[in-house]
Design a protein around this motif. Structure first.
Motif, PDB file in Angstrom:
ATOM      1  N   LYS A  40       0.781  -1.021  -0.120  1.00 12.21           N
ATOM      2  CA  LYS A  40       0.789   0.024  -0.306  1.00 12.21           C
ATOM      3  C   LYS A  40       1.225   1.357   0.054  1.00 12.21           C
ATOM      4  N   ILE A  95      -7.932   1.221  -5.108  1.00 15.87           N
ATOM      5  CA  ILE A  95      -9.687   0.781  -4.375  1.00 15.87           C
ATOM      6  C   ILE A  95      -9.989   1.790  -3.813  1.00 15.87           C
ATOM      7  N   GLY A 137     -11.851   3.543  -1.739  1.00 13.81           N
ATOM      8  CA  GLY A 137     -12.257   3.875   0.375  1.00 13.81           C
ATOM      9  C   GLY A 137     -11.486   3.446   1.150  1.00 13.81           C
ATOM     10  N   LYS A 138     -10.013   2.752   0.298  1.00 15.24           N
ATOM     11  CA  LYS A 138      -8.746   1.176   1.160  1.00 15.24           C
ATOM     12  C   LYS A 138      -7.489   2.328   0.454  1.00 15.24           C
TER      13      LYS A 138
END
Length: 251
Positions: A38, A72, A74-75
């Motif tokens: 991430k 993605i 909201g992520k």
């Protein structure tokens, strides 16, 4: 976290967003940021590079278009998972190392392993340029993924640079690691040539294909850190099941 020592050149004619994209891409290609990693938030990236949020978004958008990143909702933004692409067009890693990176289980079967006596093979090897009396080992292996033969490898190794390598169990150990362990030197340079060929009868039999079937052929030569050629390979690859990918860009 992003290396804070990484800087962009605001005086360069190259747009800031492409410079940032290049930095992120290099971290992915170098496996510093592996699949599923991430990315830091846009706010953190803005602070690190001292640029606007719009510039960061253009960089990320470019890498999403290339298939390097994925967002993605909201992520966040992640390094895109790509279980099938292997980066042999730009990185000197072995097939085993690539499969280990992607957590792919594989097995190896040794078909042949012996010291070469055939003068014709010796005279046409890469090592004859360096050594008039090379001591060469021939190694032939078949790699399986999910019990399917995927890669046929034929290697010629200069054993004068790694004297005990003939005794290695290559169904358990990888060639690059063994060369480095036996020689005490790193492999840091190599060449690869790619072309399509048709399988002969014996190659087709081993790979469970039809004779004459097209396949990707790779000719490889690897060199130790002192620029001594240490191995030469012929690699037959089922690229429909084991595709090769490269990240290519220009300024």
């Amino acid at each position: 976290m992003l290396n804070l020592n990484t800087k962009i050149d605001k005086k360069s004619p190259s747009p800031l967003y492409t410079q940032i994209a290049d930095i992120i891409r290099d971290k992915v290609v170098g496996n510093e940021w592996s699949e599923g990693y991430k990315l830091p938030s846009e706010e953190i990236l803005c602070g690190v590079f001292e640029v606007s949020r719009g510039t960061i978004r253009k960089s990320i958008s470019l890498l999403i278009q290339e298939g390097v990143l994925i967002q993605i909702h909201g992520k966040g933004t992640f390094v895109k998972e790509n279980k099938s692409g292997h980066r042999f067009g730009q990185e000197l890693i072995s097939f085993a190392e690539s499969m280990n990176r992607k957590n792919l289980e594989f097995t190896t079967k040794v078909i042949d392993k012996y010291m070469i006596k055939d003068e014709n093979i010796i005279q046409t090897s890469e090592f004859i340029k360096k050594n008039n009396n090379p001591e060469l080992m021939y190694l032939k292996r078949l790699r399986y993924i999910e019990e399917k033969p995927i890669i046929l490898l034929e290697n010629i190794v200069d054993t004068s640079l790694c004297p005990n390598i003939l005794n290695v169990d290559f169904e358990e150990e990888t060639l690059f690691n063994s060369i480095e362990n036996q020689s005490g030197k790193k492999i840091n340079y190599g060449t690869r040539e790619f072309k399509a060929i048709r399988l002969n009868r014996s190659e087709a039999y081993l790979l469970n294909e039809t004779e004459g079937e097209p396949i990707l052929f790779i000719k490889q030569v690897s060199y130790l850190e002192n620029m001594e050629p240490v191995e030469s390979s012929n690699i037959y690859l089922k690229s429909d099941q084991y595709p090769i990918s490269s990240y290519l860009y220009r300024n």
